[in-house]
Write an enzyme that holds these catalytic residues in place. Structure first.
Site, PDB file in Angstrom:
ATOM      1  N   ASN A   8      62.940  48.580  53.819  1.00 23.34           N
ATOM      2  CA  ASN A   8      62.650  47.351  53.086  1.00 23.34           C
ATOM      3  C   ASN A   8      62.661  46.203  54.096  1.00 23.34           C
ATOM      4  OD1 ASN A   8      62.473  45.180  51.398  1.00 23.34           O
ATOM      5  ND2 ASN A   8      64.491  45.463  50.442  1.00 23.34           N
ATOM      6  N   TRP A   9      61.474  45.758  54.467  1.00 23.63           N
ATOM      7  CA  TRP A   9      61.355  44.719  55.507  1.00 23.63           C
ATOM      8  C   TRP A   9      61.530  43.305  54.964  1.00 23.63           C
ATOM      9  CZ3 TRP A   9      56.696  46.693  58.985  1.00 23.63           C
ATOM     10  CH2 TRP A   9      57.180  47.731  59.797  1.00 23.63           C
ATOM     11  N   LYS A  10      61.720  43.183  53.659  1.00 22.76           N
ATOM     12  CA  LYS A  10      61.988  41.867  53.047  1.00 22.76           C
ATOM     13  C   LYS A  10      60.999  40.806  53.579  1.00 22.76           C
ATOM     14  CE  LYS A  10      66.663  43.325  52.274  1.00 22.76           C
ATOM     15  NZ  LYS A  10      68.012  42.977  51.925  1.00 22.76           N
ATOM     16  N   HIS A  91      64.800  44.688  42.598  1.00 19.76           N
ATOM     17  CA  HIS A  91      65.687  44.565  43.763  1.00 19.76           C
ATOM     18  C   HIS A  91      66.700  43.448  43.499  1.00 19.76           C
ATOM     19  CE1 HIS A  91      67.126  43.491  47.750  1.00 19.76           C
ATOM     20  NE2 HIS A  91      66.883  44.747  48.060  1.00 19.76           N
ATOM     21  N   GLU A  93      67.739  41.028  45.174  1.00 24.11           N
ATOM     22  CA  GLU A  93      67.320  39.664  45.523  1.00 24.11           C
ATOM     23  C   GLU A  93      66.366  39.095  44.466  1.00 24.11           C
ATOM     24  OE1 GLU A  93      66.318  40.761  49.538  1.00 24.11           O
ATOM     25  OE2 GLU A  93      68.463  41.009  49.898  1.00 24.11           O
ATOM     26  N   GLU A 159      72.175  49.987  44.772  1.00 25.02           N
ATOM     27  CA  GLU A 159      72.529  49.055  45.843  1.00 25.02           C
ATOM     28  C   GLU A 159      73.585  48.079  45.338  1.00 25.02           C
ATOM     29  OE1 GLU A 159      69.182  48.561  48.891  1.00 25.02           O
ATOM     30  OE2 GLU A 159      68.568  47.403  47.162  1.00 25.02           O
ATOM     31  N   GLY A 165      73.203  43.411  53.023  1.00 27.78           N
ATOM     32  CA  GLY A 165      73.131  42.421  54.099  1.00 27.78           C
ATOM     33  C   GLY A 165      74.477  41.871  54.532  1.00 27.78           C
ATOM     34  N   SER A 202      73.695  47.800  53.609  1.00 28.98           N
ATOM     35  CA  SER A 202      74.289  47.882  54.952  1.00 28.98           C
ATOM     36  C   SER A 202      74.268  49.288  55.554  1.00 28.98           C
ATOM     37  CB  SER A 202      75.709  47.314  54.954  1.00 28.98           C
ATOM     38  OG  SER A 202      75.671  45.932  54.658  1.00 28.98           O
TER      39      SER A 202
HETATM   40  P1  PGA Z   1      70.541  45.847  53.953  1.00 23.45           P
HETATM   41  O1  PGA Z   1      69.533  45.661  52.718  1.00 23.45           O
HETATM   42  O2  PGA Z   1      70.343  47.257  54.477  1.00 23.45           O
HETATM   43  O3  PGA Z   1      70.136  44.804  54.948  1.00 23.45           O
HETATM   44  O4  PGA Z   1      71.927  45.662  53.415  1.00 23.45           O
HETATM   45  C1  PGA Z   1      69.284  46.705  51.807  1.00 23.45           C
HETATM   46  C2  PGA Z   1      68.335  46.247  50.741  1.00 23.45           C
HETATM   47  O5  PGA Z   1      68.413  45.083  50.303  1.00 23.45           O
HETATM   48  O6  PGA Z   1      67.462  46.999  50.293  1.00 23.45           O
END
Ligand code: PGA
Length: 239
Positions: A8-10, A91, A93, A159, A165, A202
């Site tokens: 997931n490159w966000k 997700h 976010e 998640e 993050g 993470s």
């Molecule tokens: P992260 O993000 O590995 O940077 O914690 C995971 C995600 O949001 O899919």
């Protein structure tokens, strides 16, 4: 069931970063996992042009509508047209920064399925919910969005919000416990048997092997650590 490992490159990477990622990625052998890249929308076709070893492409979100006057939204039909096989839905976010409600998730999943995509439906509890002993209740409420979708194909990513993050990864036993509960929910409600439940939050090369070897963890959704090709490859090949 093949394990699924996702990048997931966000909201990271421009074209030159993508190019240098795949120059390094190309050196690696194809692996026995299903690999999916989730870049920003304008990068989809560019990323697709580098996927020569069976890796797949996914969108980070989609609308619950097919088309129409919805400025700023993205239709899953266009994602399919751009070469996607997958799409992330719900997700953390999207839920917590952009305040997407659980009630719209079912419509998004169905729209994605109708467009020919496989949704990766994300669920997870916040820290205060975990501390209040409400993890499973929160997850089951989020899974309620799947009502009526018992016969369709999708995967799930667990998640925990507090692990995304932050560098705080869930303990293997805690993640495995939630994954097992999710699978119990699915079988009790007569969902398809092949649904994979991925862990995210993470994930790094140092903890990937332990997580992937835990019961009922069928893959990983990797954010920050997927931005680097060496690290992402080490995660994907850790088991
Ligand atoms: P992260 O993000 O590995 O940077 O914690 C995971 C995600 O949001 O899919």
């Amino acid at each position: 069931m093949k394990r699924l490992v996702c990048a997931n490159w966000k909201m990271y990477k421009v074209k030159s970063d993508v190019k240098s990622f795949f120059e390094r990625w190309e050196r690696y052998e194809m692996i026995d996992k299903e690999i999916v890249f989730f870049p920003q929308f304008p990068l989809l076709e560019f990323v697709k042009s580098f996927l020569t070893k069976g890796e797949k492409l996914g969108g980070q979100n989609c609308s619950d509508k097919k088309e129409g006057a919805f400025t700023g939204e993205v239709s899953p039909y266009l994602l399919k047209d751009c070469g996607c096989d997958y799409v992330l839905i719900g997700h953390s976010e999207r839920r917590h920064i952009f305040l997407e409600k659980n009630e719209i998730m079912g419509g998004k999943i169905l729209n994605a399925i109708n467009a020919g995509l496989k949704p990766l439906y994300c669920v997870g509890e916040k820290l205060e919910e975990r501390e209040a002993g409400k993890t499973i209740e929160v997850i089951f409420n989020q899974l309620d969005a799947l009502k009526g979708l018992e016969n369709v194909e999708f995967d799930i990513a667990y998640e925990p919000v507090w692990a995304i993050g932050t560098g705080k990864v869930a303990k293997k036993e805690d993640a495995s416990f939630v994954h097992t509960k999710i699978k119990e929910f699915l079988s009790k409600n007569d969902f398809k048997k092949e649904i994979r439940v991925l862990y995210g939050g993470s994930v790094k090369k140092e903890n990937a092997r332990e997580l992937l070897s835990a019961d009922n963890i069928d893959g990983l959704l990797v954010g920050g650590a997927s931005l680097d090709p060496e690290e992402f490859y080490r995660i994907a090949t850790s088991i």
